[in-house]
Scaffold this active site. Structure first.
Site, PDB file in Angstrom:
ATOM      1  N   ARG A  44      -0.001   3.877   2.892  1.00 30.41           N
ATOM      2  CA  ARG A  44      -1.266   4.610   3.036  1.00 30.41           C
ATOM      3  C   ARG A  44      -2.064   4.134   4.256  1.00 30.41           C
ATOM      4  O   ARG A  44      -2.859   4.882   4.798  1.00 30.41           O
ATOM      5  CB  ARG A  44      -2.137   4.433   1.781  1.00 30.41           C
TER       6      ARG A  44
ATOM      7  N   ASP B 236       0.801  -1.237   0.000  1.00 27.54           N
ATOM      8  CA  ASP B 236       0.000   0.000   0.000  1.00 27.54           C
ATOM      9  C   ASP B 236       0.828   1.278   0.000  1.00 27.54           C
ATOM     10  O   ASP B 236       0.284   2.374   0.053  1.00 27.54           O
ATOM     11  CB  ASP B 236      -0.925   0.021   1.213  1.00 27.54           C
TER      12      ASP B 236
ATOM     13  N   LEU C 266       9.388  -4.124   4.942  1.00 26.90           N
ATOM     14  CA  LEU C 266       9.817  -5.298   4.205  1.00 26.90           C
ATOM     15  C   LEU C 266       8.661  -5.809   3.359  1.00 26.90           C
ATOM     16  O   LEU C 266       7.502  -5.601   3.693  1.00 26.90           O
ATOM     17  CB  LEU C 266      10.261  -6.409   5.168  1.00 26.90           C
TER      18      LEU C 266
END
Length: 337
Positions: free
Chosen positions: A227, A224, A260
């Site tokens: 976000r 993402d 990661l």
């Protein structure tokens, strides 16, 4: 149906038909999002076509070289070369068969007594098409690395439905993977083992000192680009399950955030199962460019064990795979606390 923006037209893609049908009532923001998705689909299709054409040309080139080589030989030399080629092909097939049998044996052992690890795919609705595509390839890397490991995990994919499930099933051989696939959530699929569930998230205050075979570790499947910070921690708290984080801070400092990818997290777990050494596991998996410095001269102690970054990236390249996924953040794991 076409969406027009700044005088440009975008042809409707198959996956966008429902949205395009309602384009007449879409806001400008929604139309931009739709146009972006259409362009992404078109780019993906173009890339696939180019790869197919390149593969065809390569096959034709090799075939031509083989025919030219045979044409320059006597009949006796031709027969010897053909027999030699058949023999090499047979040896390769036998070797692959032996490797496949050994891998299946390791997978069967993992199902009986291996460390259980779940990749949670219930967050796929929060991702853009390109992010979902990145996650699909990270999962492909997870499966490949698990198969190569001498101590593979008993790997689960939960919430494997909808668009995510569709994309995964497009992967060659996915239906034959030695992996547990569940449309249901991990809470439902592992209802009797809820007390054993541990969601791995950097927002947790608990640190994993060593892996516990009685626990089931959950990796959040979310790409993402930061976000949705803290979403996996919040989810685990709402479900009333345990949380923990890997001991990254004890052994090295990251150049930026402790972000990661999903496949990197799984690889770290696999390396720990093999070595029982967190320090060596981190240094073997996390690329040099992501590390600022090691704590307590860690770099000197693992120098003999550490792989070069070039070897690490090379290992990642699967057939028809994408660029290295470590350039894409998986915010479900090890984002800023």
């Amino acid at each position: 149906m076409e969406v027009v923006e700044n005088g440009e037209k975008a042809t409707e893609c198959p996956n966008c038909s429902a949205a395009a049908a309602a384009a007449g009532v879409l806001s400008k923001s929604a139309q931009k999002k739709l146009l972006k998705q259409q362009r992404w689909e078109a780019k993906k299709a173009e890339k696939k076509a180019k790869e197919k054409e390149q593969k065809k040309r390569e096959g034709e080139r090799k075939r031509k070289e083989w025919e030219e080589t045979l044409a320059s030989l006597t009949e006796e030399e031709k027969l010897k070369m053909i027999e030699s080629r058949k023999s090499l092909r047979k040896e390769r097939m036998e070797k692959r068969s032996e490797e496949r049998d050994r891998k299946n044996e390791r997978f069967n052992r993992a199902k009986e007594s291996g460390q259980k690890v779940v990749i949670d795919l219930e967050l796929s609705h929060l991702m853009t098409p390109s992010e979902m595509n990145s996650l699909v390839h990270q999962i492909m890397y997870c499966y490949a690395e698990n198969g190569r490991s001498s101590e593979p995990c008993h790997l689960w994919l939960t919430g494997c439905k909808g668009e995510m499930g569709t994309q995964l099933r497009r992967l060659p051989g996915f239906d034959n993977w030695s992996i547990e696939r569940e449309d249901r959530s991990y809470i439902e699929a592992l209802e009797g083992d809820k007390e054993s569930l541990v969601y791995l998230t950097a927002d947790s205050e608990n640190v994993v000192d060593e892996l516990d075979r009685s626990k089931i570790y959950v990796i959040g499947g979310l790409v993402d680009r930061n976000r949705w910070k803290g979403i996996t921690m919040k989810k685990a708290e709402e479900q009333g399950i345990q949380t923990a984080k890997l001991p990254l801070g004890k052994y090295l400092n990251m150049c930026s955030s402790q972000v990661l990818t999903v496949n990197q997290v799984l690889e770290i777990l696999l390396k720990y199962l093999e070595t029982k050494d967190w320090k060596a596991s981190f240094f073997q998996v996390i690329p040099q460019r992501k590390r600022l410095q090691a704590a307590e001269d860690s770099s000197e102690e693992v120098e003999g064990k550490e792989k070069s970054e070039e070897q690490y990236e090379s290992k990642k390249q699967c057939a028809n795979g994408p660029p290295p996924m470590d350039q894409v953040t998986a915010a479900s794991m090890y984002g800023p606390n």
